[in-house]
Design a protein around this motif. Structure first.
Motif, PDB file in Angstrom:
ATOM      1  N   SER A 175       2.697  12.199   6.102  1.00  0.00           N
ATOM      2  CA  SER A 175       2.299  13.285   7.010  1.00  0.00           C
ATOM      3  C   SER A 175       2.210  12.800   8.451  1.00  0.00           C
ATOM      4  O   SER A 175       1.127  12.775   9.052  1.00  0.00           O
ATOM      5  N   TYR A 176       3.358  12.466   9.027  1.00  0.00           N
ATOM      6  CA  TYR A 176       3.409  12.027  10.422  1.00  0.00           C
ATOM      7  C   TYR A 176       3.509  13.252  11.339  1.00  0.00           C
ATOM      8  O   TYR A 176       4.369  13.332  12.217  1.00  0.00           O
ATOM      9  N   VAL A 177       2.624  14.201  11.058  1.00  0.00           N
ATOM     10  CA  VAL A 177       2.551  15.464  11.798  1.00  0.00           C
ATOM     11  C   VAL A 177       1.141  15.590  12.365  1.00  0.00           C
ATOM     12  O   VAL A 177       0.300  14.713  12.176  1.00  0.00           O
ATOM     13  N   ASN A 178       0.869  16.703  13.043  1.00  0.00           N
ATOM     14  CA  ASN A 178      -0.408  16.802  13.745  1.00  0.00           C
ATOM     15  C   ASN A 178      -1.525  17.363  12.880  1.00  0.00           C
ATOM     16  O   ASN A 178      -2.140  18.375  13.186  1.00  0.00           O
ATOM     17  N   VAL A 235       0.858  -1.179   0.000  1.00  0.00           N
ATOM     18  CA  VAL A 235       0.000   0.000   0.000  1.00  0.00           C
ATOM     19  C   VAL A 235       0.894   1.230   0.000  1.00  0.00           C
ATOM     20  O   VAL A 235       1.897   1.298   0.719  1.00  0.00           O
ATOM     21  N   CYS A 236       0.525   2.206  -0.821  1.00  0.00           N
ATOM     22  CA  CYS A 236       1.436   3.301  -1.157  1.00  0.00           C
ATOM     23  C   CYS A 236       0.692   4.630  -1.140  1.00  0.00           C
ATOM     24  O   CYS A 236      -0.513   4.686  -1.434  1.00  0.00           O
ATOM     25  N   GLY A 237       1.391   5.716  -0.797  1.00  0.00           N
ATOM     26  CA  GLY A 237       0.765   7.026  -0.858  1.00  0.00           C
ATOM     27  C   GLY A 237       1.760   8.152  -0.627  1.00  0.00           C
ATOM     28  O   GLY A 237       2.887   7.934  -0.182  1.00  0.00           O
ATOM     29  N   LEU A 238       1.293   9.363  -0.903  1.00  0.00           N
ATOM     30  CA  LEU A 238       2.088  10.589  -0.779  1.00  0.00           C
ATOM     31  C   LEU A 238       1.453  11.524   0.227  1.00  0.00           C
ATOM     32  O   LEU A 238       0.249  11.766   0.192  1.00  0.00           O
ATOM     33  N   SER A 239       2.260  12.066   1.140  1.00  0.00           N
ATOM     34  CA  SER A 239       1.799  13.069   2.081  1.00  0.00           C
ATOM     35  C   SER A 239       0.712  12.486   2.979  1.00  0.00           C
ATOM     36  O   SER A 239       0.943  11.511   3.674  1.00  0.00           O
ATOM     37  N   SER A 240      -0.502  13.037   2.945  1.00  0.00           N
ATOM     38  CA  SER A 240      -1.578  12.484   3.771  1.00  0.00           C
ATOM     39  C   SER A 240      -1.902  11.050   3.378  1.00  0.00           C
ATOM     40  O   SER A 240      -2.244  10.228   4.223  1.00  0.00           O
TER      41      SER A 240
END
Length: 327
Positions: free
Chosen positions: A238-241, A208-213
């Motif tokens: 996006s491992y941010v809040n 499973v693959c993705g960019l940002s969010s």
């Protein structure tokens, strides 16, 4: 921290809710979310180009790509419309179980002239025997009704763009299993039935693959369902809040190790906005995976918040994730 204090500090709300605005338009300390545009067009991405495997020679057998346009029958995300595309490799035998590459933000990965060109890369790798025969499913985020289209790359903040961005964040940034259930209960059965594709049941043959969010969404799917997907490819995740994603490093460190293999990619010019620093967040995630003993690879370069670097190493990342699987 007890719940009362947590809520008193406003930590239960997404940034922008207290301002009554979409997170796209929220601001604080003279800084705003849309500063991310400088990272999307970073000078550090100039050295990166699609991998050589994205340009198959004329003798390479080509798979086929099929489209489901404006699909709106989701039970998990009702009242949304989205496009889904499916890549079927060349020479599939009746009843053959295929490995699976699932891409969130699917159009960005499938674009034949884009930075990744996933179908062409799969044609090359499958023909060479570098990876098993692999089907790919490219899923776009939903557009909430009544909006049937939205240009997320425009600088015009019309109602359609705001609604689409908010829906994408709900689907991808949330740490719950809702988006995972959407894939497992809605999308994969639909694709299997519509195109007569049988997917391998082995989680080690499902990426499973993705960019940002959608990069954090890829990790979230495997985190909740490692017996369904055990391979993760996260580009500028996006491992941010945004919706609590900054908690993942702690969860990785303190939760019994799960049987998943993870390929992370980020860069020095990745986004640094109100929600956090993507370069630091991905470094924290890599450190947590290392601490907990995961099988992981961290590709950190000079690039920004785009698929340029991820596309340059796309073939290598698929080989690494599929290694040990018999073609």
């Amino acid at each position: 921290m007890n719940r009362e204090l947590y809520e008193a500090l406003g930590l239960h709300q997404q940034f922008g809710e207290t301002q009554g605005r979409s997170f796209l338009l929220a601001s604080a300390n003279g800084r705003c979310t849309m500063e991310i545009e400088s990272a999307i067009n970073a000078a550090g991405d100039k050295p990166y180009h699609p991998c050589l495997e994205a340009t198959p020679d004329s003798s390479t057998p080509k798979g086929t790509v099929h489209h489901l346009k404006d699909w709106h029958e989701s039970r998990v995300f009702p009242n949304t419309t989205r496009d889904i595309a499916v890549y079927r490799p060349h020479g599939v035998k009746p009843g053959q179980a295929l490995s699976l590459l699932l891409c969130f933000d699917g159009a960005n990965y499938l674009d034949p002239n884009g930075p990744v060109r996933a179908a062409q890369v799969l044609d090359t790798l499958i023909a060479r025997g570098d990876i098993p025969a692999t089907a790919a499913v490219f899923v776009n985020p939903g557009l909430p009704q009544p909006f049937q289209s939205a240009d997320l790359l425009s600088t015009e903040f019309d109602a359609a763009k705001i609604a689409a961005a908010d829906q994408r964040s709900i689907e991808y940034d949330s740490l719950c299993d809702t988006n995972a259930r959407f894939i497992l209960d809605d999308v994969l059965p639909l694709v299997s039935k519509s195109f007569d594709i049988r997917f391998s049941a082995l989680p080690s043959q499902r990426i499973v693959c993705g960019l940002s969010s959608s990069g954090i969404a890829a990790f979230t799917l495997a985190w909740h369902f490692p017996t369904e997907f055990a391979r993760v490819l996260s580009h500028c995740g996006s491992y941010v809040n945004l919706r609590g994603g900054h908690h993942y490093p702690y969860l990785v460190r303190t939760t019994e190790r799960k049987p998943i293999r993870v390929y992370l990619q980020s860069g020095a010019a990745d986004a640094n906005i109100t929600f956090g620093s993507w370069p630091l967040a991905n470094q924290q995630m890599a450190a947590a995976l290392d601490f907990a003993g995961y099988d992981y690879h961290f590709e950190f370069g000079s690039g920004g918040h785009s698929l340029r670097h991820g596309g340059a190493v796309f073939a290598d990342s698929l080989r690494w994730l599929f290694r040990g699987e018999t073609p």
